[in-house]
Design a protein around this motif. Structure first.
Motif, PDB file in Angstrom:
ATOM      1  N   UNK A  57       0.858  -1.188   0.000  1.00  7.88           N
ATOM      2  CA  UNK A  57       0.000   0.000   0.000  1.00  7.88           C
ATOM      3  C   UNK A  57       0.890   1.232   0.000  1.00  7.88           C
ATOM      4  N   UNK A  58       1.143   1.749  -1.189  1.00  5.32           N
ATOM      5  CA  UNK A  58       2.028   2.900  -1.343  1.00  5.32           C
ATOM      6  C   UNK A  58       1.576   4.093  -0.508  1.00  5.32           C
ATOM      7  N   UNK A  59       0.276   4.234  -0.320  1.00  8.06           N
ATOM      8  CA  UNK A  59      -0.262   5.426   0.321  1.00  8.06           C
ATOM      9  C   UNK A  59      -0.008   5.462   1.829  1.00  8.06           C
ATOM     10  N   UNK A  60       0.543   4.381   2.360  1.00 10.63           N
ATOM     11  CA  UNK A  60       0.929   4.383   3.764  1.00 10.63           C
ATOM     12  C   UNK A  60       2.330   4.967   3.963  1.00 10.63           C
ATOM     13  N   UNK A  61       3.061   5.164   2.861  1.00 10.52           N
ATOM     14  CA  UNK A  61       4.406   5.734   2.957  1.00 10.52           C
ATOM     15  C   UNK A  61       4.323   7.208   3.329  1.00 10.52           C
ATOM     16  N   UNK A  62       5.318   7.675   4.055  1.00 10.26           N
ATOM     17  CA  UNK A  62       5.330   9.058   4.513  1.00 10.26           C
ATOM     18  C   UNK A  62       5.812   9.972   3.394  1.00 10.26           C
ATOM     19  N   UNK A  63       4.972  10.887   2.981  1.00  9.54           N
ATOM     20  CA  UNK A  63       5.329  11.852   1.943  1.00  9.54           C
ATOM     21  C   UNK A  63       4.694  13.201   2.276  1.00  9.54           C
ATOM     22  N   UNK A  64       5.177  14.240   1.631  1.00 12.60           N
ATOM     23  CA  UNK A  64       4.616  15.570   1.809  1.00 12.60           C
ATOM     24  C   UNK A  64       3.164  15.582   1.347  1.00 12.60           C
TER      25      UNK A  64
END
Length: 249
Positions: free
Chosen positions: A133-140
């Motif tokens: 689940x890419x959207x769990x990665x921390x990003x701006x």
């Protein structure tokens, strides 16, 4: 090669725990793929080599390291990022984990007329260790990397990898044009030495441009791009690096 699908699968393996051997067949296929990658600037000469991790200063449990060399000309760092991200995504498609390893150095000397730029550590990894689940990665948040009318792809491109997760980019959408800026928040550089921030950010921009172009193609946009030569001072907050004229196919 479905690059778009691999945007969601790839991740950075900081340690290669549970790694398996890259087979001879997989190694040969990788060597063949390296000959097909598309440069951002075909006029810049590059060289890509694969060596055992033991022949570098990397010690993350990888089997091999991919070494990127380039003549230090024009936007060569951006060009390496663009080339390298194609390889990163291909590796994910083969269940080969990868790590952009900026502080690593090879034992061998650089080819004549070229500089060593960066390496990528790689090893065969269990399929279950790739990103689910890419959207769990921390990003701006989107508000920090996109200005103007949002496109659906905006929420995908922010997951492009970058050195120390600095994400040094901003896209401004005006009419049918996307303006891409290299962005450096004044006074902020994370854990990297100040003299390395600009170096790695230029590589990061090349990675980001490949993410952006992959998403534009997937979403059905035709585009023409114009690359800008960087000549701004190191402390410039925004540097225009590319602009894309887009329209529906």
């Amino acid at each position: 090669m479905d690059y778009y699908k691999m945007l969601f699968k790839r991740k950075s393996f900081h340690l290669f725990r549970g790694a398996d051997e890259i087979s001879t067949e997989e190694f040969c296929q990788l060597e063949g793929f390296l000959k097909t990658v598309k440069p951002l600037d075909k006029n810049i000469h590059t060289d890509i080599r694969i060596v055992p991790e033991s022949e570098t200063t990397c010690s993350r449990g990888a089997q091999y390291c991919i070494l990127f060399y380039s003549e230090p000309d024009g936007n060569y760092l951006r060009n390496i990022g663009y080339i390298g991200e194609q390889i990163d995504l291909y590796l994910a498609s083969q269940d080969i984990g990868a790590l952009w390893f900026g502080i690593g150095r090879p034992e061998q000397a650089a080819p004549s007329g070229m500089d060593f730029v960066i390496m990528m550590a790689i090893a065969k990894m269990p399929a279950g260790q790739f990103r689910k689940d890419m959207f769990k990665a921390k990003r701006k948040p989107l508000s920090e990397i996109w200005e103007g009318e949002l496109l659906p792809l905006a929420d995908i491109i922010r997951f492009a990898p970058s050195a120390c997760n600095t994400q040094p980019w901003i896209v401004v959408h005006q009419g049918d044009t996307l303006f891409v800026y290299q962005y450096k928040k004044p006074g902020k550089r994370g854990i990297m030495p100040a003299d390395k921030v600009r170096f790695y950010n230029k590589i990061d921009i090349g990675i980001f441009l490949f993410f952006l172009e992959t998403c534009l193609t997937h979403d059905g946009y035709a585009f023409t791009d114009a690359q800008d030569t960087e000549n701004a001072a190191d402390d410039t907050e925004r540097i225009l690096v590319a602009q894309y004229e887009i329209h529906a196919k």
